[in-house]
Design a protein around this motif. Structure first.
Motif, mmCIF file in Angstrom:
data_model
loop_
_atom_site.group_PDB
_atom_site.id
_atom_site.type_symbol
_atom_site.label_atom_id
_atom_site.label_comp_id
_atom_site.label_asym_id
_atom_site.label_seq_id
_atom_site.Cartn_x
_atom_site.Cartn_y
_atom_site.Cartn_z
ATOM 1 N N ARG A 1 18.025 41.050 30.784
ATOM 2 C CA ARG A 1 18.069 39.616 31.080
ATOM 3 C C ARG A 1 19.149 39.331 32.138
ATOM 4 N N ALA A 2 20.299 39.958 31.970
ATOM 5 C CA ALA A 2 21.413 39.744 32.889
ATOM 6 C C ALA A 2 21.025 40.174 34.298
ATOM 7 N N ARG A 3 20.309 41.322 34.379
ATOM 8 C CA ARG A 3 19.912 41.848 35.679
ATOM 9 C C ARG A 3 18.864 40.935 36.311
ATOM 10 N N LEU A 4 17.962 40.439 35.502
ATOM 11 C CA LEU A 4 16.917 39.543 35.996
ATOM 12 C C LEU A 4 17.551 38.263 36.559
ATOM 13 N N ASP A 5 18.474 37.683 35.818
ATOM 14 C CA ASP A 5 19.158 36.469 36.287
ATOM 15 C C ASP A 5 19.841 36.742 37.610
ATOM 16 N N LEU B 1 19.107 38.957 39.893
ATOM 17 C CA LEU B 1 18.132 39.079 40.983
ATOM 18 C C LEU B 1 17.624 37.709 41.405
ATOM 19 N N LEU B 2 17.331 36.890 40.436
ATOM 20 C CA LEU B 2 16.782 35.560 40.743
ATOM 21 C C LEU B 2 17.811 34.722 41.479
ATOM 22 N N ASN B 3 19.054 34.813 41.066
ATOM 23 C CA ASN B 3 20.117 34.020 41.694
ATOM 24 C C ASN B 3 20.372 34.456 43.122
ATOM 25 N N LYS B 4 20.254 35.739 43.348
ATOM 26 C CA LYS B 4 20.514 36.261 44.674
ATOM 27 C C LYS B 4 19.582 35.615 45.683
#
Lengths: 156, 152
Positions: A145-149, A151-154
């Motif tokens: 979840r942390a990694r997904l967030d 990526l999305l934020n980037k």
């Protein structure tokens, strides 16, 4: 629309068309009726999807005449049909008899329906099993979840 | 179409001669005594015309007797005229204008050829034109076997 209804009505009451020529008909109306009934059950062997009563084919005509001659000679309906079957086989009957050799013919459709039902049931069961064995879509681990967030934020 | 007659006696039939052969017709009793072919033909039948040269060859070879059933001619002259034009391979010919013999044999179209043994039993049926290949591969071996078996 009204014309269509009239047309359909006319079709519904149309007399059944037969290929019997007037000069083939027997004088005795009762015997002629028997001949017609027998002829309706006998396949025209050169056209295959018509009865000899319906067909204009020469051989069908000759068979019709033969049916009548045998009736006049005193054959029973059954004897007339038996004679034609003895020459051409069960194939000549538009409604084949129920016996060993024709079992597949009669049982086939029932068998196919059963096979289709079975296949459908099996398909449904498998689909259900797949659905049950899939983990809930939302179950990501915390790290994922942390990694997904991230990526999305980037991108945003 | 099954051959309902295979292994059974030829059906009873008694056909009148065709025009020009006025002395003798063709009947089931003519089929007792020797192996023979019975060929159903008609002048209206295109496939018969295709088959005919081979029947003439076969007659010339003298290997087997061929009888003819002239099926469903509209005019009494049509069959004889056709045989005059294309040659006559038949020992006996019967006239079958009303399909009596044809129906008794379970014929659905012409040509059809029946192999009949010396006892008058139908052994085989060929649907469609008879040719050299069918003769060499099927009929000839069957006839030889029948003759050896003493049923010639």
């Amino acid at each position: 629309m009204r014309y269509l209804i009239v047309l359909l009505g006319l079709l519904a009451f149309a007399p059944s068309v037969s290929a019997v020529n007037p000069n083939e008909m027997l004088a005795d109306p009762l015997m002629e009726t028997r001949a017609r009934e027998i002829s309706k059950g006998l396949r025209c062997v050169v056209c295959q999807n018509q009865s000899i009563d319906d067909s204009d084919a020469a051989l069908a005509r000759d068979l019709r005449v033969l049916v009548r001659e045998r009736l006049v000679a005193g054959d029973s309906d059954h004897e007339v049909v038996e004679y034609v079957v003895s020459r051409y086989g069960d194939f000549v009957l538009l409604k084949p008899p129920f016996k060993g050799a024709t079992l597949v013919l009669w049982g086939g459709p029932v068998l196919f329906v059963l096979m289709a039902l079975l296949a459908g049931f099996e398909f449904y069961r498998r689909q259900r099993r797949v659905a049950l064995s899939t983990p809930a879509a939302a179950s990501l681990s915390n790290a994922e979840r942390a990694r997904l967030d991230d990526l999305l934020n980037k991108d945003g | 179409m099954p051959n309902m007659l295979a292994g059974k006696s030829v059906p009873d039939f008694d056909l009148k001669p065709i025009k020009g052969r006025d002395t003798q017709g063709f009947s089931s009793t003519d089929l007792k005594g020797s192996v023979a072919l019975v060929n159903i033909f008609g002048s209206w039948c295109v496939a018969c015309q295709l088959e005919h040269p081979f029947l003439m060859d076969l007659k010339g070879s003298g290997e087997v007797t061929i009888h003819g059933i002239n099926w469903r001619e509209e005019a009494p002259d049509a069959g004889p005229a056709w045989l005059t034009k294309h040659g006559d391979p038949y020992a006996l010919v019967g006239d079958d204008p009303k399909s009596r013999a044809a129906i008794a044999f379970g014929v659905t179209g012409a040509p059809e050829t029946f192999l009949v043994d010396a006892r008058g039993v139908v052994r085989h049926k060929i649907v469609g034109p008879l040719d050299k290949k069918i003769w060499e591969n099927t009929l000839k071996p069957m006839i030889e076997k029948l003759r050896k078996g003493g049923a010639s």
